[in-house]
Scaffold this active site. Structure first.
Site, short mmCIF file in Angstrom:
data_model
loop_
_atom_site.label_atom_id
_atom_site.label_comp_id
_atom_site.label_asym_id
_atom_site.label_seq_id
_atom_site.Cartn_x
_atom_site.Cartn_y
_atom_site.Cartn_z
N THR A 17 1.02 -1.03 0.07
CA THR A 17 0.12 -0.01 0.09
C THR A 17 0.70 1.11 -0.04
O THR A 17 0.54 1.96 -0.81
CB THR A 17 -0.96 0.10 1.30
OG1 THR A 17 -1.69 -1.43 1.34
CG2 THR A 17 -2.04 1.17 1.24
N VAL A 18 1.85 1.22 0.99
CA VAL A 18 2.51 2.54 1.29
C VAL A 18 3.81 2.68 0.06
O VAL A 18 3.77 3.51 -0.74
CB VAL A 18 3.20 2.64 2.56
CG1 VAL A 18 3.98 4.15 2.64
CG2 VAL A 18 2.10 2.82 3.55
N LYS A 49 9.15 -9.26 -1.41
CA LYS A 49 9.01 -10.60 -1.13
C LYS A 49 9.16 -11.54 -2.15
O LYS A 49 10.07 -12.47 -2.42
CB LYS A 49 8.02 -10.91 -0.17
CG LYS A 49 8.47 -11.24 1.37
CD LYS A 49 7.50 -12.05 2.13
CE LYS A 49 6.94 -11.30 3.38
NZ LYS A 49 5.76 -11.57 3.97
N LYS A 108 6.16 1.86 12.55
CA LYS A 108 5.88 2.57 13.98
C LYS A 108 6.32 1.32 15.01
O LYS A 108 6.70 1.32 16.07
CB LYS A 108 4.48 3.06 14.21
CG LYS A 108 3.34 1.91 13.86
CD LYS A 108 2.18 2.24 13.35
CE LYS A 108 1.41 1.41 12.56
NZ LYS A 108 1.10 1.85 11.15
N GLU A 132 8.45 10.31 9.51
CA GLU A 132 7.06 11.26 9.66
C GLU A 132 5.92 10.24 9.41
O GLU A 132 5.01 10.52 10.10
CB GLU A 132 7.32 12.25 8.46
CG GLU A 132 5.94 13.21 8.59
CD GLU A 132 5.82 13.93 9.76
OE1 GLU A 132 6.61 14.74 10.07
OE2 GLU A 132 5.05 13.96 10.60
N ASP A 204 -1.65 -0.40 17.86
CA ASP A 204 -1.33 0.61 17.06
C ASP A 204 -0.98 1.95 17.55
O ASP A 204 -0.15 2.60 17.25
CB ASP A 204 -2.19 0.41 15.75
CG ASP A 204 -1.86 1.46 14.64
OD1 ASP A 204 -0.67 1.00 14.03
OD2 ASP A 204 -2.31 2.42 14.52
N LYS A 208 2.28 4.65 18.34
CA LYS A 208 2.37 6.02 17.86
C LYS A 208 2.59 7.05 19.18
O LYS A 208 3.24 8.24 18.92
CB LYS A 208 1.14 6.52 16.99
CG LYS A 208 0.97 5.53 15.66
CD LYS A 208 -0.43 5.85 15.14
CE LYS A 208 -0.40 4.87 13.90
NZ LYS A 208 -1.56 4.69 13.16
P1 NAP Z 1 2.00 -4.27 2.92
O1 NAP Z 1 0.83 -3.29 1.74
O2 NAP Z 1 1.70 -5.35 3.59
O3 NAP Z 1 3.37 -4.08 1.98
C1 NAP Z 1 4.48 -4.63 2.47
C2 NAP Z 1 5.56 -4.50 1.32
O4 NAP Z 1 6.52 -5.06 1.91
C3 NAP Z 1 5.21 -5.76 0.26
O5 NAP Z 1 5.48 -5.14 -0.99
C4 NAP Z 1 6.00 -6.79 0.61
O6 NAP Z 1 6.39 -7.58 -0.29
C5 NAP Z 1 7.12 -6.23 1.34
N1 NAP Z 1 7.85 -7.25 2.16
C6 NAP Z 1 7.37 -7.55 3.43
N2 NAP Z 1 8.40 -8.24 4.10
C7 NAP Z 1 9.32 -8.36 3.07
C8 NAP Z 1 10.54 -8.72 2.97
N3 NAP Z 1 11.05 -9.78 4.36
N4 NAP Z 1 11.54 -8.89 2.18
C9 NAP Z 1 11.19 -8.06 1.12
N5 NAP Z 1 10.05 -7.32 1.07
C10 NAP Z 1 9.13 -7.58 2.21
O7 NAP Z 1 2.30 -2.88 4.01
P2 NAP Z 1 1.72 -1.43 3.84
O8 NAP Z 1 0.23 -1.16 4.36
O9 NAP Z 1 2.24 -0.66 2.85
O10 NAP Z 1 2.57 -0.80 5.39
C11 NAP Z 1 4.00 -0.67 5.23
C12 NAP Z 1 4.62 -0.08 6.36
O11 NAP Z 1 3.98 1.15 6.28
C13 NAP Z 1 4.17 -0.78 7.80
O12 NAP Z 1 5.26 -0.37 8.64
C14 NAP Z 1 3.05 0.03 8.24
O13 NAP Z 1 2.92 -0.09 9.66
C15 NAP Z 1 3.39 1.33 7.88
N6 NAP Z 1 1.99 2.31 7.72
C16 NAP Z 1 1.13 1.85 6.88
C17 NAP Z 1 0.11 2.69 6.57
C18 NAP Z 1 -1.26 2.36 5.76
O14 NAP Z 1 -2.02 3.16 5.83
N7 NAP Z 1 -1.00 1.08 5.20
C19 NAP Z 1 0.04 3.92 7.39
C20 NAP Z 1 1.03 4.30 8.01
C21 NAP Z 1 2.04 3.55 8.34
P3 NAP Z 1 5.43 -8.46 -1.34
O15 NAP Z 1 4.68 -7.37 -2.14
O16 NAP Z 1 6.10 -9.33 -2.17
O17 NAP Z 1 4.38 -9.18 -0.45
N1 HSE Z 2 -4.20 0.47 11.01
C1 HSE Z 2 -3.86 2.02 11.33
C2 HSE Z 2 -5.24 2.76 11.36
C3 HSE Z 2 -3.13 2.75 9.85
O1 HSE Z 2 -6.39 2.27 11.27
O2 HSE Z 2 -5.24 3.98 11.76
C4 HSE Z 2 -1.76 2.29 9.83
O3 HSE Z 2 -1.12 3.05 10.73
#
Ligand code: NAP
Ligand code: HSE
Length: 430
Positions: A17-18, A49, A108, A132, A204, A208
């Site tokens: 996603t990010v 991955k 986080k 950030e 979560d 934060k």
């Molecule tokens: P996500 O959608 O699950 O994406 C994770 C990505 O990392 C995937 O592309 C995955 O590869 C890759 N990955 C995971 N483990 C790996 C490894 N061991 N080696 C290589 N690649 C690996 O997660 P996300 O929602 O984008 O979140 C990412 C981070 O941002 C997290 O720390 C989360 O807490 C933080 N965050 C997220 C949000 C949000 O709205 N989603 C908001 C604020 C902060 P594959 O694609 O091959 O599976």
């Molecule tokens: N799971 C979190 C939320 C988003 O619902 O706010 C990532 O920090």
């Protein structure tokens, strides 16, 4: 001859996603990057991955499954970590910092536990470590605390920092849903994850609060220091009674720097409907900060999602690029120069909302008031309603009292034969 500025090369670890959002936003700003950052920024590698998975938005030729491709590429100066989890993210980030690469992370979970180690490593290697996006997604709260508000003694950071639970509580409040139905709706819309534990149990938000509190109070707070309580026990009846008392229920993170130590907690909280935080609804987040010079400030926006989170990550990337150009990397290490004690939850002071079912007979209300009084708990508001079959429901809000005294009163009440059930105990923001 004109001096040509060479583009800065970067890698992204994670294309979910990010990571996908970061890639997209950098493409969107490509033509203006020179003006905004003072240099072009080029993505050279994206770690995932599995490269066999189809990703429609990213250039497949950049994908790799091998971290060594990034660490061994000396031309890469910035690495964005958006993989999530503790390992291997922690090791990868450490290795990048030690190799002289600046890192931007949204993680986080990792920073709330190992933040100091990573900031120290960045300082030792004279590079940047920025995060950030780790708190409240697109809301620029980390830089505000670290830079814009640094002149203040900050005494309180309070907020709604989890979108999923705010959505659930909003549905329960506005549409009368029960928790399970509202969670199902949040899952259907993609707000809640397949395993929603970290959101609904307050973990979560707790991570934060640990990060923001550390920066705001200049004293390290780790996730284990944060008292966390989720929203699974909140019922539509609690919400209705809260409304009767001119309040709404929100999952609040509250961090306070008090003369007796730091208190840092996440729990469902009644807050007066006139407080600006009470009208922060759906998936929105907000953070309220009180500083001695600035007084009250409040930050509002989207706390998660592809583009709001990418906004924070790419903002950090551009800041690092400016620092590289200006030859001023590593300006900030860890800003926690104090070691303040952390208060246990029993030592915090709060008002409390309580709801209980008692036998409907003479003297019961007086006995309840005496037990509360014997434990130094005084009542601010109280309502009694018939609850059928010789039962009555007592709903009360107390004045401010130490939590250990309030809990002792509840324990005594619970042992009384006239108390049939203590249905709820929810802290009240004051
Ligand atoms: P996500 O959608 O699950 O994406 C994770 C990505 O990392 C995937 O592309 C995955 O590869 C890759 N990955 C995971 N483990 C790996 C490894 N061991 N080696 C290589 N690649 C690996 O997660 P996300 O929602 O984008 O979140 C990412 C981070 O941002 C997290 O720390 C989360 O807490 C933080 N965050 C997220 C949000 C949000 O709205 N989603 C908001 C604020 C902060 P594959 O694609 O091959 O599976
Ligand atoms: N799971 C979190 C939320 C988003 O619902 O706010 C990532 O920090």
């Amino acid at each position: 001859m004109k001096n040509e500025i060479r583009p800065i090369k970067m890698a992204i670890m994670g294309a979910g996603t990010v990571g996908g959002g970061v890639y997209k936003l950098l493409q969107m700003r490509k033509n203006e990057m020179m003006q905004r950052a003072g240099t072009d920024i080029e993505i050279s590698k994206i770690l995932v991955k599995s490269i066999s998975e189809t990703r429609k938005d990213v250039d497949a030729s950049l994908l790799t499954e091998n971290f060594e491709d990034i660490i061994n590429d000396d031309s890469i100066q910035i690495v964005v970590e958006v993989m999530g989890g503790i390992e291997p993210a922690r090791t990868f980030i450490r290795r990048c910092l030690n190799a002289g690469k600046s890192v931007v992370s949204a993680n986080k979970d990792l920073i709330a536990v190992h933040g100091r180690e990573l900031l120290d490593a960045a300082k030792e290697n004279n590079v940047d470590f920025m995060f950030e996006a780790s708190c409240a997604g697109g809301i620029p709260i980390i830089r505000s605390l670290k830079q814009s508000l640094v002149a203040n003694d900050i005494t309180e950071i309070m907020g709604i920092v989890n979108g999923t639970t705010n959505y659930i509580l909003t549905k329960m409040d506005q549409e009368g849903m029960e928790f399970d139905e509202a969670l199902a709706k949040a899952t259907e819309l993609g707000y809640a994850e397949a395993d929603p534990t970290a959101d609904i149990e307050g973990l979560d938000a707790g991570r934060k609060m640990a990060i923001m509190g550390s920066i705001g109070f200049h004293s390290r707070i780790v996730f284990d220091d944060v008292y966390t309580e989720g929203i699974t026990h909140i019922t539509s009846k609690d919400i209705k009674y809260a409304k009767d008392m001119d309040c709404v229920i929100k999952l609040l993170g509250i961090a306070r720097n008090t003369p007796t130590g730091i208190e840092v907690r996440v729990h469902p909280t009644l807050i007066n409907k006139e407080h600006p935080m009470a009208s922060v609804n759906d998936v929105f987040n907000a953070v309220f900060v009180h500083g001695d010079a600035v007084d009250d400030t409040m930050f509002y926006g989207r706390g998660a999602g592809e583009m709001p989170t990418a906004s924070a990550v790419v903002g950090d990337v551009i800041e690092v690029a400016r620092n590289i150009n200006g030859g001023c990397l590593g300006r900030f290490g860890c800003t926690c120069f104090k070691e303040l004690p952390i208060k246990s939850i029993g030592d915090i002071e709060s008002k409390y909302f309580m709801r209980m079912i008692v036998s409907d007979c003479a003297g019961v209300l007086g006995n309840v008031a005496s037990i509360l009084g014997n434990n130094h708990v005084s009542i601010e508001k109280i309502i009694q309603k018939p609850a059928g079959c010789d039962k009555a429901e007592i709903v009360a809000i107390t004045d401010s009292v130490q939590e250990k005294n309030f809990k002792a009163a509840l324990q005594t009440l619970n042992d009384m034969s006239f108390v049939q059930e203590i249905s709820s105990m929810i802290r009240v923001y004051a």
